[in-house]
Design an enzyme around this catalytic site. Sequence first.
Site, PDB file in Angstrom:
ATOM      1  N   ASN A  99     -88.371  10.495 -70.745  1.00 37.29           N
ATOM      2  CA  ASN A  99     -88.920  10.715 -69.407  1.00 37.29           C
ATOM      3  C   ASN A  99     -87.797  11.272 -68.519  1.00 37.29           C
ATOM      4  O   ASN A  99     -86.772  10.616 -68.325  1.00 37.29           O
ATOM      5  CB  ASN A  99     -89.460   9.401 -68.847  1.00 37.29           C
ATOM      6  CG  ASN A  99     -90.148   9.567 -67.508  1.00 37.29           C
ATOM      7  OD1 ASN A  99     -89.667  10.288 -66.639  1.00 37.29           O
ATOM      8  ND2 ASN A  99     -91.269   8.886 -67.324  1.00 37.29           N
ATOM      9  N   ARG A 135     -80.311  16.862 -53.584  1.00 34.54           N
ATOM     10  CA  ARG A 135     -79.370  17.839 -53.022  1.00 34.54           C
ATOM     11  C   ARG A 135     -80.021  19.188 -52.713  1.00 34.54           C
ATOM     12  O   ARG A 135     -79.416  20.029 -52.059  1.00 34.54           O
ATOM     13  CB  ARG A 135     -78.203  18.022 -54.012  1.00 34.54           C
ATOM     14  CG  ARG A 135     -77.021  18.804 -53.494  1.00 34.54           C
ATOM     15  CD  ARG A 135     -76.299  18.053 -52.392  1.00 34.54           C
ATOM     16  NE  ARG A 135     -75.143  18.829 -51.929  1.00 34.54           N
ATOM     17  CZ  ARG A 135     -73.888  18.642 -52.349  1.00 34.54           C
ATOM     18  NH1 ARG A 135     -73.633  17.715 -53.257  1.00 34.54           N
ATOM     19  NH2 ARG A 135     -72.903  19.360 -51.868  1.00 34.54           N
ATOM     20  N   HIS A 139     -93.895  12.516 -64.898  1.00 25.90           N
ATOM     21  CA  HIS A 139     -94.904  11.853 -64.076  1.00 25.90           C
ATOM     22  C   HIS A 139     -94.919  12.558 -62.719  1.00 25.90           C
ATOM     23  O   HIS A 139     -94.216  12.150 -61.797  1.00 25.90           O
ATOM     24  CB  HIS A 139     -94.558  10.373 -63.923  1.00 25.90           C
ATOM     25  CG  HIS A 139     -95.616   9.570 -63.221  1.00 25.90           C
ATOM     26  ND1 HIS A 139     -95.798   8.232 -63.462  1.00 25.90           N
ATOM     27  CD2 HIS A 139     -96.545   9.913 -62.288  1.00 25.90           C
ATOM     28  CE1 HIS A 139     -96.790   7.781 -62.706  1.00 25.90           C
ATOM     29  NE2 HIS A 139     -97.257   8.786 -61.982  1.00 25.90           N
ATOM     30  N   HIS A 156     -90.009  13.504 -57.367  1.00 26.11           N
ATOM     31  CA  HIS A 156     -89.128  13.867 -58.487  1.00 26.11           C
ATOM     32  C   HIS A 156     -89.704  15.101 -59.180  1.00 26.11           C
ATOM     33  O   HIS A 156     -89.347  16.210 -58.823  1.00 26.11           O
ATOM     34  CB  HIS A 156     -88.855  12.684 -59.427  1.00 26.11           C
ATOM     35  CG  HIS A 156     -90.011  11.761 -59.682  1.00 26.11           C
ATOM     36  ND1 HIS A 156     -91.149  12.159 -60.328  1.00 26.11           N
ATOM     37  CD2 HIS A 156     -90.172  10.443 -59.384  1.00 26.11           C
ATOM     38  CE1 HIS A 156     -91.978  11.136 -60.425  1.00 26.11           C
ATOM     39  NE2 HIS A 156     -91.420  10.076 -59.858  1.00 26.11           N
ATOM     40  N   GLU A 177     -97.882  11.999 -67.517  1.00 28.52           N
ATOM     41  CA  GLU A 177     -98.509  10.744 -67.119  1.00 28.52           C
ATOM     42  C   GLU A 177     -98.784  10.757 -65.623  1.00 28.52           C
ATOM     43  O   GLU A 177     -98.112  11.447 -64.855  1.00 28.52           O
ATOM     44  CB  GLU A 177     -97.635   9.546 -67.509  1.00 28.52           C
ATOM     45  CG  GLU A 177     -96.264   9.515 -66.867  1.00 28.52           C
ATOM     46  CD  GLU A 177     -95.428   8.312 -67.303  1.00 28.52           C
ATOM     47  OE1 GLU A 177     -95.638   7.814 -68.438  1.00 28.52           O
ATOM     48  OE2 GLU A 177     -94.580   7.881 -66.516  1.00 28.52           O
ATOM     49  N   HIS A 227     -91.647   1.353 -70.450  1.00 27.97           N
ATOM     50  CA  HIS A 227     -91.246   0.779 -69.169  1.00 27.97           C
ATOM     51  C   HIS A 227     -90.182  -0.293 -69.396  1.00 27.97           C
ATOM     52  O   HIS A 227     -90.461  -1.371 -69.906  1.00 27.97           O
ATOM     53  CB  HIS A 227     -92.398   0.196 -68.354  1.00 27.97           C
ATOM     54  CG  HIS A 227     -92.118   0.226 -66.871  1.00 27.97           C
ATOM     55  ND1 HIS A 227     -92.473   1.291 -66.072  1.00 27.97           N
ATOM     56  CD2 HIS A 227     -91.463  -0.638 -66.073  1.00 27.97           C
ATOM     57  CE1 HIS A 227     -92.069   1.056 -64.830  1.00 27.97           C
ATOM     58  NE2 HIS A 227     -91.444  -0.100 -64.804  1.00 27.97           N
ATOM     59  N   GLY A 262     -87.143   6.485 -69.864  1.00 24.94           N
ATOM     60  CA  GLY A 262     -86.490   7.340 -68.881  1.00 24.94           C
ATOM     61  C   GLY A 262     -85.319   6.669 -68.198  1.00 24.94           C
ATOM     62  O   GLY A 262     -84.166   7.000 -68.444  1.00 24.94           O
ATOM     63  N   HIS A 263     -85.612   5.705 -67.357  1.00 24.95           N
ATOM     64  CA  HIS A 263     -84.599   5.149 -66.460  1.00 24.95           C
ATOM     65  C   HIS A 263     -83.378   4.620 -67.218  1.00 24.95           C
ATOM     66  O   HIS A 263     -82.242   5.009 -66.935  1.00 24.95           O
ATOM     67  CB  HIS A 263     -85.210   4.036 -65.602  1.00 24.95           C
ATOM     68  CG  HIS A 263     -84.283   3.496 -64.560  1.00 24.95           C
ATOM     69  ND1 HIS A 263     -84.058   4.145 -63.364  1.00 24.95           N
ATOM     70  CD2 HIS A 263     -83.503   2.387 -64.549  1.00 24.95           C
ATOM     71  CE1 HIS A 263     -83.170   3.454 -62.650  1.00 24.95           C
ATOM     72  NE2 HIS A 263     -82.825   2.381 -63.355  1.00 24.95           N
TER      73      HIS A 263
END
Length: 249
Positions: free
Chosen positions: A19, A30, A55, A62, A82, A202, A225-226
């Site tokens: 992700n 930026r 997403h 984002h 998603e 998640h 992702g994170h």
Amino acid sequence: MYDVFAFQPHHDMTKLSVNINKIATLRNARGGNNPCVTTVAADCERFGAHGITVHPRPDERHIRRRDVYDLKAMLTTEFNIEGYPTDDFISLVCEVKPAQVTLVPDLPGQLTSNHGWDTVTQGDFLTPIVERFKAAGIRVSVFVDPDVEMVKAAAACGADRVELYTEPYAAGYASDRETAIAPYVRAAEEARRLGLGLNAGHDLSLENLAYFHRLIPWLDEVSIGHALICDALYQGLEHTIHAYLDCLK
């Protein structure tokens, strides 16, 4: 007892979809195009990821709509989009035709996904949406909590797969991983019994992913992702992707 799964043929391996929302967040902070979302996506593929997840939220905080089109044009692996099925989202996905759409019950202003669909009470809402995506040739995954009844109702909606929401597992992993994963095993077994494909995502991380995969080795895909992007800040993107792939062997 799990050694048999250590030597799965490559085509049976659980796929890693990266992700890249956080890459877009950094870019948007930026202005300009640094880091470049499509360049990072191409690098993820080059380093061994099996797919890319995005997403696109209504406020484009984002991933932007433009990113979705740009990614579709250059990706060589599976593209997973998603989101909450607003009319705009449905139109975008049907136009872009990714390999997979993952339906999540996020409200427009929500920070991040924090629960699955109540597929029992929301089945009438989801069923025609699932049908529309499937008619467009798009595989449909429905984001659910690790609850056998929610898995059953997702199947009744016509979903091809369910994605198990793994934040509660991640939260409980350090203190009692056996208890934390138990409902996921039950939900995963129900999905397999019903012939549903199985995704998960998640808060999966290098700390907790290997154990999750060991107990549910028939996972089709994890979307991460994170944690992966955070790890990449220290370890580099290539090394990090290889480390996540190692958790899925």
